[in-house]
Design a protein around this motif. Sequence first.
Motif, PDB file in Angstrom:
ATOM      1  N   ARG A 296       0.812  -1.211   0.000  1.00  0.00           N
ATOM      2  CA  ARG A 296       0.000   0.000   0.000  1.00  0.00           C
ATOM      3  C   ARG A 296       0.852   1.270   0.000  1.00  0.00           C
ATOM      4  O   ARG A 296       0.482   2.291  -0.561  1.00  0.00           O
ATOM      5  N   ASP A 297       2.008   1.185   0.615  1.00  0.00           N
ATOM      6  CA  ASP A 297       2.908   2.348   0.680  1.00  0.00           C
ATOM      7  C   ASP A 297       3.363   2.827  -0.696  1.00  0.00           C
ATOM      8  O   ASP A 297       3.780   3.965  -0.852  1.00  0.00           O
ATOM      9  N   LYS A 298       3.335   1.935  -1.667  1.00  0.00           N
ATOM     10  CA  LYS A 298       3.816   2.299  -3.006  1.00  0.00           C
ATOM     11  C   LYS A 298       2.768   3.039  -3.833  1.00  0.00           C
ATOM     12  O   LYS A 298       3.043   3.521  -4.913  1.00  0.00           O
ATOM     13  N   ILE A 299       1.546   3.074  -3.280  1.00  0.00           N
ATOM     14  CA  ILE A 299       0.437   3.596  -4.076  1.00  0.00           C
ATOM     15  C   ILE A 299       0.236   5.098  -3.891  1.00  0.00           C
ATOM     16  O   ILE A 299       0.243   5.602  -2.779  1.00  0.00           O
ATOM     17  N   ILE A 300       0.065   5.804  -5.012  1.00  0.00           N
ATOM     18  CA  ILE A 300      -0.384   7.193  -4.958  1.00  0.00           C
ATOM     19  C   ILE A 300      -1.779   7.220  -5.588  1.00  0.00           C
ATOM     20  O   ILE A 300      -1.993   6.655  -6.657  1.00  0.00           O
ATOM     21  N   PHE A 301      -2.721   7.822  -4.874  1.00  0.00           N
ATOM     22  CA  PHE A 301      -4.100   7.864  -5.357  1.00  0.00           C
ATOM     23  C   PHE A 301      -4.297   9.136  -6.179  1.00  0.00           C
ATOM     24  O   PHE A 301      -4.120  10.234  -5.655  1.00  0.00           O
ATOM     25  N   VAL A 302      -4.643   8.964  -7.431  1.00  0.00           N
ATOM     26  CA  VAL A 302      -4.722  10.114  -8.325  1.00  0.00           C
ATOM     27  C   VAL A 302      -6.169  10.337  -8.761  1.00  0.00           C
ATOM     28  O   VAL A 302      -6.728   9.560  -9.530  1.00  0.00           O
ATOM     29  N   MET A 303      -6.785  11.383  -8.190  1.00  0.00           N
ATOM     30  CA  MET A 303      -8.157  11.716  -8.578  1.00  0.00           C
ATOM     31  C   MET A 303      -8.059  12.489  -9.893  1.00  0.00           C
ATOM     32  O   MET A 303      -7.557  13.607  -9.930  1.00  0.00           O
ATOM     33  N   ASN A 304      -8.543  11.884 -10.972  1.00  0.00           N
ATOM     34  CA  ASN A 304      -8.389  12.520 -12.288  1.00  0.00           C
ATOM     35  C   ASN A 304      -9.692  13.202 -12.737  1.00  0.00           C
ATOM     36  O   ASN A 304     -10.739  13.011 -12.128  1.00  0.00           O
ATOM     37  N   LYS A 305      -9.575  13.969 -13.791  1.00  0.00           N
ATOM     38  CA  LYS A 305     -10.707  14.674 -14.427  1.00  0.00           C
ATOM     39  C   LYS A 305     -11.320  15.713 -13.485  1.00  0.00           C
ATOM     40  O   LYS A 305     -12.540  15.886 -13.454  1.00  0.00           O
ATOM     41  N   THR A 306     -10.497  16.355 -12.683  1.00  0.00           N
ATOM     42  CA  THR A 306     -11.044  17.301 -11.714  1.00  0.00           C
ATOM     43  C   THR A 306     -11.021  18.747 -12.215  1.00  0.00           C
ATOM     44  O   THR A 306     -11.311  19.667 -11.457  1.00  0.00           O
ATOM     45  N   GLU A 307     -10.690  18.950 -13.506  1.00  0.00           N
ATOM     46  CA  GLU A 307     -10.555  20.334 -13.984  1.00  0.00           C
ATOM     47  C   GLU A 307     -11.873  21.100 -13.964  1.00  0.00           C
ATOM     48  O   GLU A 307     -11.878  22.312 -13.845  1.00  0.00           O
ATOM     49  N   LYS A 308     -12.992  20.378 -14.050  1.00  0.00           N
ATOM     50  CA  LYS A 308     -14.269  21.094 -14.079  1.00  0.00           C
ATOM     51  C   LYS A 308     -15.006  21.012 -12.750  1.00  0.00           C
ATOM     52  O   LYS A 308     -16.137  21.446 -12.618  1.00  0.00           O
ATOM     53  N   MET A 309     -14.370  20.428 -11.738  1.00  0.00           N
ATOM     54  CA  MET A 309     -15.043  20.292 -10.449  1.00  0.00           C
ATOM     55  C   MET A 309     -14.542  21.368  -9.485  1.00  0.00           C
ATOM     56  O   MET A 309     -13.392  21.791  -9.577  1.00  0.00           O
ATOM     57  N   ASN A 310     -15.414  21.785  -8.562  1.00  0.00           N
ATOM     58  CA  ASN A 310     -14.930  22.747  -7.567  1.00  0.00           C
ATOM     59  C   ASN A 310     -14.351  22.013  -6.356  1.00  0.00           C
ATOM     60  O   ASN A 310     -14.509  20.791  -6.226  1.00  0.00           O
ATOM     61  N   GLU A 311     -13.693  22.770  -5.482  1.00  0.00           N
ATOM     62  CA  GLU A 311     -13.005  22.174  -4.327  1.00  0.00           C
ATOM     63  C   GLU A 311     -13.945  21.287  -3.513  1.00  0.00           C
ATOM     64  O   GLU A 311     -13.586  20.193  -3.099  1.00  0.00           O
ATOM     65  N   TYR A 312     -15.160  21.807  -3.300  1.00  0.00           N
ATOM     66  CA  TYR A 312     -16.106  21.082  -2.470  1.00  0.00           C
ATOM     67  C   TYR A 312     -16.414  19.707  -3.070  1.00  0.00           C
ATOM     68  O   TYR A 312     -16.394  18.686  -2.385  1.00  0.00           O
ATOM     69  N   GLU A 313     -16.706  19.700  -4.379  1.00  0.00           N
ATOM     70  CA  GLU A 313     -17.027  18.427  -5.057  1.00  0.00           C
ATOM     71  C   GLU A 313     -15.849  17.457  -4.993  1.00  0.00           C
ATOM     72  O   GLU A 313     -16.009  16.267  -4.704  1.00  0.00           O
ATOM     73  N   ILE A 314     -14.683  17.993  -5.241  1.00  0.00           N
ATOM     74  CA  ILE A 314     -13.483  17.137  -5.226  1.00  0.00           C
ATOM     75  C   ILE A 314     -13.284  16.529  -3.834  1.00  0.00           C
ATOM     76  O   ILE A 314     -13.118  15.320  -3.692  1.00  0.00           O
ATOM     77  N   ASN A 315     -13.370  17.394  -2.822  1.00  0.00           N
ATOM     78  CA  ASN A 315     -13.153  16.898  -1.466  1.00  0.00           C
ATOM     79  C   ASN A 315     -14.184  15.872  -1.045  1.00  0.00           C
ATOM     80  O   ASN A 315     -13.865  14.911  -0.348  1.00  0.00           O
ATOM     81  N   SER A 316     -15.428  16.067  -1.477  1.00  0.00           N
ATOM     82  CA  SER A 316     -16.427  15.086  -1.044  1.00  0.00           C
ATOM     83  C   SER A 316     -16.155  13.733  -1.704  1.00  0.00           C
ATOM     84  O   SER A 316     -16.353  12.689  -1.082  1.00  0.00           O
ATOM     85  N   LYS A 317     -15.680  13.740  -2.929  1.00  0.00           N
ATOM     86  CA  LYS A 317     -15.315  12.452  -3.573  1.00  0.00           C
ATOM     87  C   LYS A 317     -14.139  11.803  -2.840  1.00  0.00           C
ATOM     88  O   LYS A 317     -14.126  10.602  -2.593  1.00  0.00           O
ATOM     89  N   ILE A 318     -13.193  12.630  -2.479  1.00  0.00           N
ATOM     90  CA  ILE A 318     -12.017  12.104  -1.779  1.00  0.00           C
ATOM     91  C   ILE A 318     -12.418  11.512  -0.427  1.00  0.00           C
ATOM     92  O   ILE A 318     -11.940  10.450  -0.023  1.00  0.00           O
ATOM     93  N   LYS A 319     -13.357  12.193   0.233  1.00  0.00           N
ATOM     94  CA  LYS A 319     -13.839  11.689   1.528  1.00  0.00           C
ATOM     95  C   LYS A 319     -14.563  10.356   1.369  1.00  0.00           C
ATOM     96  O   LYS A 319     -14.436   9.477   2.204  1.00  0.00           O
TER      97      LYS A 319
END
Length: 365
Positions: A296-319
């Motif tokens: 698991r330590d080797k993994i970086i989680f990359v949330m993609n296609k976020t150019e059209k999303m606002n901070e709130y939307e992005i954070n809620s997906k991450i949560k």
Amino acid sequence: MNSCILITYFDLDSISEAKGLCDSAQYEIVHVIKQNSLQHRKFGLSEGIIDEIKEIMQKKQPSVIIFDEILKPSQNYNLASELKIEVLDRESLILEIFESRAQSTESQMQVKLAQLRYEMSRAKEKVRLARMGEQPGFMGIGKFEVDVYYNDIKYRMMNVKSKLQKAGKQRELHRQSRKRIGFNTVSIAGYTSAGKTTLFNSLTGEKKEKSAKLFTTLTTTTRKFKLDREWVLISDTVGFISKLPAYLIEAFRSTLEELTFTDVVLVIIDSTDNSNKLKIKFSNCMKTLIKLGVERDKIIFVMNKTEKMNEYEINSKIKELDLYNNNKCVAISAITNKNFDILKKKIKESIGEHKRIISKNSGME
Ligand SMILES: Nc1nc2c(ncn2[C@@H]2O[C@H](COP(=O)(O)OP(=O)(O)O)[C@@H](O)[C@H]2O)c(=O)[nH]1
Ligand SMILES: [Mg+2]
């Protein structure tokens, strides 16, 4: 590049996944036909559309038809002979992708085994068709020939299975040879159409430069890119597929074996998926990675296609994915290069950490 007409469903997820599969198999899509049902008895799709397809074929001259559903041999035969063109169903397309991606002997054999299973599942109906004289090739097939046909597939399956048992060693050798090249390696994993190839191209530059001799032994899905002053090898892996039949899972996993000996794994997540799908895909992805033995330590989680999303939307997906306080998570856009600086920084840190762990474990510190 071969071209295809893609026949798929109406919903956007099916379309984007099917497009992703065509792309992975290196077919250029010249036309997409969308249908409500692909399970009609005779041709898979509704007979009413056959003439329209013929017209499109006249204009676009595709090399094959790709049918985004499983076809029985009779349906495949009916469609192919009516349209006078090769028809690839979803599973044979997936098998083609795995075949082109399988690198080690072991992985090639896993794919061979899956191909034989595909053939076996169709053998019965093929024989029945042949008996009725409906499929040219072997008319008037007798009991003897049927047995020969089955037994041949069975024999080949047994043969591959026994070779697979002996292949463990080769796998190890393969890993070592990759390590010996002496570069840090990054692999991109994630579902089909999450944006892996787009990210791969953005990070390495679209142009396939004439590579130095050293790199010619690598596959087309591995390239080098510069991380500060250091060259790193990055590879684009075969994507997870949402409706993958059970008999293809082993073959799929074996094509991902490089993930166990790469330094960093980027797990690309399509942030535009609704929360339900987001969670299911993520959990499937993580389960497979863990099963493969990816730390698991080797993994970086990359949330993609976020150019059209606002901070709130992005954070809620991450949560939703429980990655909010995870410092290995980064929200990017593979299209606009948003946050590439952060991503690169995380890759660099991760390589550093991994190196420290390796040298510690091997007592070299
Ligand atoms: N809006 C948006 N679309 C993207 C982004 N990255 C990829 N895509 C689109 O997503 C689709 C699938 O991308 P692709 O790289 O082929 O996915 P792969 O199957 O994971 O290799 C393509 O239509 C891309 O243009 C992004 O950052 N933002
Ligand atoms: Mg791709």
